[in-house]
Scaffold this motif. Sequence first.
Motif, short mmCIF file in Angstrom:
data_model
loop_
_atom_site.label_atom_id
_atom_site.label_comp_id
_atom_site.label_asym_id
_atom_site.label_seq_id
_atom_site.Cartn_x
_atom_site.Cartn_y
_atom_site.Cartn_z
N VAL A 118 0.87 -1.19 0.00
CA VAL A 118 0.00 0.00 0.00
C VAL A 118 0.90 1.23 0.00
O VAL A 118 1.87 1.29 0.76
CB VAL A 118 -0.92 0.01 1.24
CG1 VAL A 118 -1.55 1.38 1.44
CG2 VAL A 118 -2.00 -1.05 1.10
N THR A 119 0.57 2.20 -0.85
CA THR A 119 1.35 3.44 -0.91
C THR A 119 0.41 4.61 -0.68
O THR A 119 -0.55 4.81 -1.43
CB THR A 119 2.03 3.59 -2.28
OG1 THR A 119 2.84 2.44 -2.53
CG2 THR A 119 2.91 4.83 -2.30
N VAL A 120 0.69 5.38 0.36
CA VAL A 120 -0.14 6.52 0.74
C VAL A 120 0.71 7.78 0.60
O VAL A 120 1.84 7.84 1.11
CB VAL A 120 -0.65 6.38 2.18
CG1 VAL A 120 -1.47 7.60 2.59
CG2 VAL A 120 -1.49 5.11 2.32
N GLY A 121 0.19 8.79 -0.08
CA GLY A 121 0.93 10.02 -0.30
C GLY A 121 1.02 10.90 0.94
O GLY A 121 0.77 10.46 2.07
N HIS A 122 1.36 12.16 0.73
CA HIS A 122 1.51 13.12 1.81
C HIS A 122 0.17 13.79 2.14
O HIS A 122 -0.70 13.91 1.27
CB HIS A 122 2.52 14.20 1.41
CG HIS A 122 3.83 13.64 0.95
ND1 HIS A 122 4.67 12.90 1.77
CD2 HIS A 122 4.46 13.71 -0.27
CE1 HIS A 122 5.75 12.55 1.09
NE2 HIS A 122 5.64 13.03 -0.15
#
Length: 223
Positions: A118-122
Amino acid sequence: MTYFESYGPDRARDLSPEPTIHDPVSITESELGAWTEVRSGTRIDESAVGDYTYLMERVQLDYATVGKFGSVASDARLGPTNHPIDRPTAHHFTYRAAMYDMGEDDDSIFDWRADQPVTVGHDVWIGHGATVLPGVEIGNGAVVGAGAVVAHDVEPYTVVAGVPAEPVRRRFPEEIAARIEATEWWDWDHETLAERLDAFRDIDRFLDEYAPDAAAVAQTDAD
């Protein structure tokens, strides 16, 4: 900083560049950035948490990367581990065989899980009890509603909710969102953030003082 075991006693509520950990937590093979906070009951496994991000009680991260200035509410789960349902049984004795004295573990399942991060931004806010499924990417500035199950990628500055999660509205009009994102303010140093605090409390002032105008953003995108 890299942590391989549960870290440290409870600390004062005031935060510091060192991660603030409220035991009990479980942190394995993971990285925590500066000014981060991890509340009790949280489990972080093979994940990375960016600067200034906080995780409230009982959050679980598995093979997840959360950017800077993230806000993750209690009981949220990012990257819950999948079971291999294409086998005769989904039970984990087939890959954790040593636990049951049945032979060697099957590391291919753990590699399979790691290949679906899972990749979550800023500047992403994930609401209470939300679940973000393996392989999902959430863009900068997005908001995930409480209890949502996110099965698909989320565009930047988009609010999603429901089961499965669907877009509800944009956090800002597309032009304004692009101007905010172009500042990359999450990379400003601590002193700069403090100096510009008043602007963070007023969207018009922030845009006027620090964001490029729409034409400049459009030109940058074109280039």
